[in-house]
Write an enzyme that holds these catalytic residues in place. Structure first.
Site, short mmCIF file in Angstrom:
data_model
loop_
_atom_site.label_atom_id
_atom_site.label_comp_id
_atom_site.label_asym_id
_atom_site.label_seq_id
_atom_site.Cartn_x
_atom_site.Cartn_y
_atom_site.Cartn_z
N ASP A 1 0.83 -1.21 0.00
CA ASP A 1 0.00 0.00 0.00
C ASP A 1 0.86 1.26 0.00
O ASP A 1 0.35 2.38 -0.08
CB ASP A 1 -1.03 -0.01 1.15
CG ASP A 1 -0.38 -0.07 2.52
OD1 ASP A 1 0.86 -0.15 2.60
OD2 ASP A 1 -1.13 -0.05 3.51
N SER A 2 2.19 1.08 0.03
CA SER A 2 3.10 2.21 -0.22
C SER A 2 2.79 2.83 -1.58
O SER A 2 3.16 3.97 -1.85
CB SER A 2 4.56 1.75 -0.17
OG SER A 2 4.75 0.61 -1.00
N ASP B 1 -1.05 -6.18 -0.52
CA ASP B 1 -1.34 -5.61 0.80
C ASP B 1 -2.84 -5.47 1.01
O ASP B 1 -3.57 -5.06 0.10
CB ASP B 1 -0.73 -4.20 0.89
CG ASP B 1 0.39 -4.12 1.91
OD1 ASP B 1 0.49 -5.01 2.77
OD2 ASP B 1 1.15 -3.13 1.83
N LYS C 1 -0.79 -9.44 2.70
CA LYS C 1 -0.02 -8.96 3.85
C LYS C 1 -0.92 -8.02 4.65
O LYS C 1 -1.69 -7.27 4.06
CB LYS C 1 1.23 -8.20 3.41
CG LYS C 1 2.02 -7.62 4.59
CD LYS C 1 3.37 -7.09 4.18
CE LYS C 1 3.34 -5.70 3.59
NZ LYS C 1 2.80 -4.67 4.51
N GLU D 1 9.64 -4.02 10.21
CA GLU D 1 9.97 -2.71 9.63
C GLU D 1 10.51 -1.77 10.71
O GLU D 1 9.90 -1.57 11.76
CB GLU D 1 8.73 -2.09 8.97
CG GLU D 1 9.02 -0.71 8.38
CD GLU D 1 8.01 -0.19 7.37
OE1 GLU D 1 7.09 -0.94 7.02
OE2 GLU D 1 8.18 0.96 6.92
O1 KIV Z 1 3.54 -1.07 1.57
C1 KIV Z 1 4.70 -1.52 1.47
O2 KIV Z 1 5.37 -1.36 0.45
C2 KIV Z 1 5.24 -2.25 2.61
C3 KIV Z 1 6.69 -2.60 2.60
C4 KIV Z 1 7.51 -1.39 2.80
C5 KIV Z 1 7.01 -3.67 3.56
O3 KIV Z 1 4.53 -2.54 3.52
#
Ligand code: KIV
EC number: 2.1.2.11
Length: 261
Positions: free
Chosen positions: A42-43, A81, A110, A179
Site C-alpha cells: 500500500d506504499s 497488501d 499482507k 519494519e
Molecule cells: O507497503 C509496502 O510497500 C510495505 C513494505 C515497505 C514492507 O509494507
C-alpha cells in the site's frame, strides 16, 4: 518458476529478495531481475498515487495494481497488501483477500499488526489464505506509534513486537515483515521464529529483505531514509531525458529524418 508458499516456509535461513512493484513494466523488470517475491504494497498510495500516507488507499486501488503486476510477472510469487481497515473484521478480511487472490491473481496477502490481528490471521489461514504479517513500524497506524520512526528501542516496545511476531506465527502466517526495528531485535525475532522474517530498516540478520521500488531507483523525492540504498538516480536521469526531449521539440531537432516517414 513461480515459488509456492511451501517454498517460502522451507526457506528459513535463506536470503530471499522481496521488492515492491505496482504496475506491468516494473513487475516485468522485477521478474527479469529474479526477485523471489513481488509486493504490491500500500506504499503505492504514496509513491504512485501521491497520497500523504498509506491510510487513504482503498481495496480497489490495490486490486487494480495487483492485476497489472500479475500480468507483468506471471512467474513470480505475488503478495498484495490489505489496505487500512479492509481487515478490521474477519468477514471484511476474508472478502478483501478473496478479491486480491481470485481477481488480482495474488498468491498471498499482507496485513499489519501483531497480537491484535492474530485472530484475523488465524481466520484467514484457516480458510486457506496465505498471510504475511508485518510488525515494528506499521505505516497504517504510524500516527499511534508517534510517526515514521524506529520501533522497539524501549524494552517494553521490543517485547510487544516480539510477542506480536510470535502470535502471527502461531496464527499461521507464513512469514513476517519487520519494519524499522533495531538490528539486535530483528536478529532475536528471526532466531525465535521458525517462519522467515522480511526486513526493511531492520538490519542484515533477517531472512529476507524488502525495499520499495521507487526508493531503489531514486524515483520518490529527495528524502532518502537511512535504510534505503539507491541503486540508481532514476529521477534525475528521467528528468534530464524529459528536459532534452522538450528542448529538441522546441528547437525542431526532434523528430528527425530517421523518425519520419
Ligand atoms: O507497503 C509496502 O510497500 C510495505 C513494505 C515497505 C514492507 O509494507
Amino acid at each position: 518458476m513461480r515459488k509456492t508458499v511451501k517454498d517460502f516456509r522451507n526457506a528459513k535461513g535463506q536470503r530471499l529478495v522481496y521488492l515492491t512493484a505496482y504496475d506491468y513494466p516494473t513487475a516485468r523488470l522485477a521478474e527479469a531481475a529474479g526477485v523471489d517475491a513481488i509486493l504490491v504494497g500500500d506504499s503505492l498510495g504514496m509513491v504512485v498515487l501521491g497520497y500523504p500516507s498509506t491510510v487513504p488507499v482503498i481495496l480497489e486501488e490495490i486490486l487494480h495494481h495487483t492485476k497489472a503486476a500479475r500480468r507483468g510477472a506471471p512467474n513470480t510469487f505475488l503478495v498484495a497488501d490489505l489496505p487500512y481497515l479492509s481487515y478490521a473484521t474477519l468477514d471484511r478480511a476474508l472478502s478483501s483477500a478473496e478479491r486480491l487472490l481470485k481477481e488480482g491473481g495474488a498468491d498471498a496477502v499482507k496485513l499489519e499488526g501483531g497480537e491484535e490481528v492474530a485472530e484475523i490471521v488465524a481466520g484467514l489461514t484457516r480458510a486457506g489464505v496465505p498471510v504475511l504479517g508485518h510488525v515494528g513500524l506499521t505505516p497504517q497506524t504510524a500516527s499511534q506509534l508517534g510517526g515514521y520512526k524506529l520501533q522497539g528501542k524501549r524494552p517494553e516496545e521490543a517485547e510487544r513486537i516480539l510477542k506480536g511476531a510470535l502470535a502471527l506465527e502461531a496464527a499461521g502466517a507464513y512469514g513476517v515483515v519487520l519494519e524499522m526495528v533495531p538490528t539486535a531485535l530483528a536478529k532475536e525475532i528471526t532466531e525465535r521464529l521458525s517462519i522467515h522474517t522480511v526486513g526493511i530498516g531492520a538490519g542484515p540478520h533477517t531472512d529476507a529483505q524488502v525495499l520499495v521500488f521507487h526508493d531503489v531507483v531514486g524515483l520518490y523525492g529527495e528524502f532518502k531514509p537511512r535504510f534505503v540504498k539507491r541503486y540508481l538516480e532514476g529521477g534525475r536521469l528521467i528528468q534530464e531525458a524529459l528536459t532534452r526531449y522538450a528542448e529538441e521539440v522546441r528547437q525542431g531537432v526532434f523528430p528527425g529524418e530517421e523518425h519520419s516517414f
